[in-house]
Scaffold this active site. Structure first.
Site, mmCIF file in Angstrom:
data_model
loop_
_atom_site.group_PDB
_atom_site.id
_atom_site.type_symbol
_atom_site.label_atom_id
_atom_site.label_comp_id
_atom_site.label_asym_id
_atom_site.label_seq_id
_atom_site.Cartn_x
_atom_site.Cartn_y
_atom_site.Cartn_z
ATOM 1 N N CYS A 71 -10.598 1.303 -7.446
ATOM 2 C CA CYS A 71 -9.769 1.589 -6.419
ATOM 3 C C CYS A 71 -9.683 0.495 -5.407
ATOM 4 O O CYS A 71 -10.877 0.037 -5.013
ATOM 5 C CB CYS A 71 -10.201 2.774 -5.846
ATOM 6 S SG CYS A 71 -9.247 3.630 -4.633
ATOM 7 N N TRP A 105 -15.147 3.030 -7.095
ATOM 8 C CA TRP A 105 -15.495 2.108 -6.232
ATOM 9 C C TRP A 105 -14.321 1.469 -5.706
ATOM 10 O O TRP A 105 -13.238 0.995 -6.383
ATOM 11 C CB TRP A 105 -16.116 0.920 -7.349
ATOM 12 C CG TRP A 105 -16.661 -0.405 -6.694
ATOM 13 C CD1 TRP A 105 -16.009 -1.302 -5.724
ATOM 14 C CD2 TRP A 105 -17.716 -1.035 -6.952
ATOM 15 N NE1 TRP A 105 -16.589 -1.959 -5.643
ATOM 16 C CE2 TRP A 105 -17.846 -2.082 -6.199
ATOM 17 C CE3 TRP A 105 -18.814 -0.922 -7.838
ATOM 18 C CZ2 TRP A 105 -18.871 -3.154 -5.997
ATOM 19 C CZ3 TRP A 105 -19.847 -1.817 -7.863
ATOM 20 C CH2 TRP A 105 -20.017 -2.969 -7.186
ATOM 21 N N ASP A 106 -14.259 1.712 -4.251
ATOM 22 C CA ASP A 106 -13.153 1.304 -3.447
ATOM 23 C C ASP A 106 -13.192 0.223 -2.635
ATOM 24 O O ASP A 106 -14.390 -0.665 -2.608
ATOM 25 C CB ASP A 106 -13.175 2.731 -2.334
ATOM 26 C CG ASP A 106 -11.707 2.841 -1.906
ATOM 27 O OD1 ASP A 106 -10.579 1.885 -2.202
ATOM 28 O OD2 ASP A 106 -11.334 3.968 -1.607
ATOM 29 N N TRP A 164 0.908 -1.179 0.009
ATOM 30 C CA TRP A 164 -0.095 -0.124 -0.040
ATOM 31 C C TRP A 164 0.971 1.176 -0.130
ATOM 32 O O TRP A 164 1.866 1.350 0.706
ATOM 33 C CB TRP A 164 -0.821 0.009 1.337
ATOM 34 C CG TRP A 164 -1.767 1.198 1.299
ATOM 35 C CD1 TRP A 164 -2.550 1.631 0.518
ATOM 36 C CD2 TRP A 164 -1.220 2.552 2.114
ATOM 37 N NE1 TRP A 164 -3.160 2.869 0.876
ATOM 38 C CE2 TRP A 164 -2.309 3.384 1.886
ATOM 39 C CE3 TRP A 164 -0.347 2.686 3.097
ATOM 40 C CZ2 TRP A 164 -2.454 4.627 2.241
ATOM 41 C CZ3 TRP A 164 -0.449 3.903 3.736
ATOM 42 C CH2 TRP A 164 -1.340 4.946 3.276
ATOM 43 N N ASP A 208 -2.312 5.335 -3.443
ATOM 44 C CA ASP A 208 -2.551 6.774 -2.531
ATOM 45 C C ASP A 208 -1.488 7.659 -2.221
ATOM 46 O O ASP A 208 -1.575 8.703 -1.865
ATOM 47 C CB ASP A 208 -2.953 6.014 -1.070
ATOM 48 C CG ASP A 208 -4.421 5.413 -1.294
ATOM 49 O OD1 ASP A 208 -5.305 6.132 -2.245
ATOM 50 O OD2 ASP A 208 -4.852 4.926 -0.397
HETATM 51 C C1 GLA Z 1 -8.885 4.955 -0.227
HETATM 52 C C2 GLA Z 1 -8.603 5.484 -1.385
HETATM 53 C C3 GLA Z 1 -8.573 6.998 -1.258
HETATM 54 C C4 GLA Z 1 -9.683 7.601 -0.536
HETATM 55 C C5 GLA Z 1 -9.989 7.011 0.803
HETATM 56 C C6 GLA Z 1 -11.385 7.139 1.224
HETATM 57 O O1 GLA Z 1 -7.596 4.926 0.727
HETATM 58 O O2 GLA Z 1 -7.586 5.091 -1.951
HETATM 59 O O3 GLA Z 1 -8.244 7.719 -2.489
HETATM 60 O O4 GLA Z 1 -10.800 7.378 -1.376
HETATM 61 O O5 GLA Z 1 -9.772 5.427 0.591
HETATM 62 O O6 GLA Z 1 -11.604 6.403 2.569
#
Ligand code: GLA
Length: 695
Positions: A500, A449-450, A174, A522
């Site tokens: 995402c 969409w995370d 990450w 991120d």
């Molecule tokens: C993840 C995504 C970020 C953001 C956060 C929101 O970490 O990668 O870009 O959207 O979640 O909680």
């Protein structure tokens, strides 16, 4: 004619490559014979020959280069593609040739274990122009008892025999995704995999193999990837008889699939290709394959603003309206509200699962904000994390049994959240209904969409899946994720989706059947992004790579540099634009306008990596239009102590005879630009963007 069926021998030809295999005359094994350059005559490809076993310790099957080896079938010990357990306890598979069928650009070879009536269709699809072969397997239980599949890979790829290879692959974690690694393959098996339920930030189901003599522009490279967003496994094996092969598919670690009578299992696609033009040629082939297959092919990417790094969870109607006004002035076209907008979401402690607007932050719902955004001439987009639930949510209070867990065992939270069990149909129905309601009630053009954690306790709770196999859950989850996403995409075809997973944790050719864009990481510091984006580009074209200008790196990198790094992808702004000075705003406006002017090159341009940011403090990339009548050159210099002699830079991909003008550099023929070195003297942390035009 891309497929030649020559009796018991098949040749798949693409524009520049060929892939051949056939049945051995005596044993009838389906063995690989050639993968590499396309040869002038089909008679040039080597015949499929019987091999002898070696002493009493190895049978012929151990030495054969089988196209799809099964576990069992004699004295053989190499990595199989298929391993099955039959109801009577037998775990031995003999796959014999049944028939072959050619339909246009697709070849199916059916193999069968006659005793157990288990049939395997090996499907080969030829993408001739892109030099890509796509494979998958369909495993069909034609018997009367269930069969437990303990491994069901998509494909095995054989490299030309007898040479030593290097494996190049992507690793990371990450906030630090897409690191390029090179390992010499030595005798034995090198395994790369994901055990996390997603593709993962850590390893990637992709490979590049070469003999130690390939570089960006030249040399033979054999490459490929798996189109799957769940657990995967790649086994690169050098056998004790000097054969190198690479098997790839769904991970068999903690996984198995019970195939009832008459049922079929269809594996994900495995793609592979051959390039004699080094790594650059490999990525151009993958880009050419992928671009027309995206959900919205060749659609210009709207310049977006995303609220995350500015607001975190502190979003409300007034502050978002204010950001939207500032963003619109800059020329932003898509305003995306990230996390924090839904019921009870004030931090990452609560709210996931309850997908209605928070009544305190949005007393009249989302519509007033959306209308404001639309009124400013922008589209509206929204962040969701549909597969997740916080224990502190109404959804979890109502359905604590809906998460992945084992009955009576601890449930491990990560980022204070649990994973909804998408292997359950009722959970899928809920997720679909929530997202459908959101999209039906609002004018939403874009969804991010995370998926912000990896899996633990991957069980069905007390919902015992018998007579099914509990370990199917890993695969069912991903199949159902695709089904839910696919159904939403079908009902709301105008929505553009971004995949995402805490950055680039779910970036693969499987999810790109649904998503058009991928959030790479991120980590938005341009200094780190330069090599990360470059490595990402080995697999993915620039138009799917979301790249935002944020505040990261603002302490030492000029705004223009940060823009130039993001302008080689789908440009976004994630910075706190309220802090930008009037002159910074003017620069941003100018750069966004410039981006819009050149973004057709992001959609369609052919990418050339001229100098790697992995190895050099000065790096350069260029895009050339398909007609070769224009292009754009990006050059970056991070930090190099003085004195510094930058190495020569040569342009690529231009028509040698055409004449091109590059502002500030002059006019020359394509050959001139490609064969005489450009010497650009950039200062530390300086970047340049040069439009190239045919004159
Ligand atoms: C993840 C995504 C970020 C953001 C956060 C929101 O970490 O990668 O870009 O959207 O979640 O909680």
């Amino acid at each position: 004619m891309p497929i030649h069926a020559l009796g018991r021998y098949w040749v798949l030809e693409t524009a520049h490559s060929a892939y051949a295999f056939g049945l051995t005359p005596t044993t009838g094994a389906l063995v690989h014979t050639h993968w590499g350059a396309r040869l002038p005559d089909v008679g040039d490809y080597p015949p499929a020959l019987d091999t002898q076993g070696y002493a009493s310790f190895n049978g012929a099957g151990h030495l054969d280069c089988e196209e799809y080896p099964a576990h069992g079938g004699g004295l053989k010990y190499t990595e199989p593609c298929l391993k099955a357990s039959f109801a009577d306890g037998v775990r031995d598979l003999w796959l014999e040739f049944e028939y072959a069928d050619v339909q246009g650009e697709q070849l199916v070879i059916a193999l069968r274990d006659h005793r157990y009536k288990l049939q395997v269709d090996l499907v080969y699809e030829v993408f001739a122009e892109q030099d890509i072969i796509r494979r998958h397997a369909i495993i069909h239980n034609q018997g009367s008892e269930p069969v437990l599949l303990e491994r069901h890979f998509s494909a095995l790829w054989h490299l030309p025999y007898g040479d030593a290879y290097r494996l190049h692959h992507l690793t990371g974690r990450w906030n630090d995704e897409f690191e390029w690694r090179t390992d010499a393959l030595t005798h034995g098996v090198k395994v790369l995999e994901s055990r996390r339920l997603t593709t993962s930030h850590h390893h990637h189901p992709s490979f590049w193999l070469e003999r130690g003599d390939a570089d960006e522009d030249k040399g033979e490279v054999w490459f490929g990837t798996l189109a799957w967003s769940g657990n995967w496994k790649l086994c690169a094996e050098v056998t004790d008889f000097a054969s190198t092969r690479l098997a790839i598919g769904i991970n068999d670690w903690d996984s198995a699939w019970k195939l009832a009578p008459n049922e079929r299992f269809i594996t994900p696609h495995a793609l592979a290709g051959y390039s004699a033009e080094g790594f650059g040629g490999a990525s151009r082939r993958l880009h050419a394959y992928l671009r027309p297959r995206l959900p919205h092919p060749y659609m210009p990417r709207k310049v977006l603003f995303n609220s995350w790094e500015v607001s975190l969870f502190d979003v409300d109607v007034d502050s978002q309206k204010h950001y939207a006004e500032l963003a619109a002035e800059l020329g932003v076209e898509l305003f995306v509200m990230d996390d924090g907008w839904f019921r009870g979401r004030h931090s990452d402690m609560a709210g996931l699962g309850d997908w209605t607007p928070d009544a305190h932050k949005f007393p009249h719902g989302l519509t007033p904000l959306i209308e404001h955004v639309k009124g400013l001439g922008m589209d509206f987009g929204l962040w969701v994390e549909p597969e997740m639930v916080n224990p502190d949510s109404d959804l979890y209070r109502q359905h604590p049994d809906w998460v992945l867990h084992y009955q009576g065992r601890p449930r491990t939270t990560a980022r204070n959240q649990l994973i909804l069990n998408l292997a359950r149909q009722d959970v899928c129905d809920y997720v679909y209904a929530q997202m459908d309601a959101l999209l039906s009630a609002h004018d939403i053009a874009f969804i991010k969409w995370d998926m912000n954690r990896n899996a633990s306790e991957v069980g069905y709770g007390d919902l015992l899946p018998a007579p099914r196999e509990a370990r199917e859950i890993w695969v069912r989850y991903v199949q159902n994720l695709y089904a839910v996403w696919g159904k939403l995409a079908q009902k709301h075809p105008h929505v553009v989706w971004q995949s995402c997973s805490g950055g680039g944790g779910r970036a693969d050719y499987g999810i790109l059947a649904y998503a058009d864009q991928i959030w790479v990481s991120d980590n938005t510091n341009p200094n780190r992004r330069l090599p990360m984006q470059e490595h990402f580009s080995h697999l993915f074209p620039p138009n799917i790579m979301e790249a935002w200008v944020t505040d990261m790196g603002e302490d030492y990198l000029p705004l223009e540099f940060r823009f130039h790094v993001s302008m080689i992808g789908a440009l976004g702004i994630g910075a706190n634009i309220t802090r930008w000075t009037a002159s910074e705003r003017a620069s941003a406006k100018r750069l966004i306008a410039q981006y819009k002017h050149m973004r057709h090159l992001i959609e369609r341009g052919t990418l050339y990596r001229l100098r790697s940011a992995r190895q050099h403090t000065e790096s350069a990339l260029m895009l050339v239009s398909p007609q070769q009548d224009e292009g754009v050159l990006f050059v970056y210099r991070t930090y190099a102590p003085q004195p510094n002699n930058p190495s020569a830079l040569y342009l690529r991909g231009l028509n040698p005879e055409a004449r091109y003008h590059i502002e500030g550099l002059g006019t020359k023929t394509g050959a001139g630009w490609m064969h005489t070195p450009l010497s650009l003297s950039l200062g530390n942390f300086e970047s340049r963007l040069y439009p190239i035009r045919q004159v």
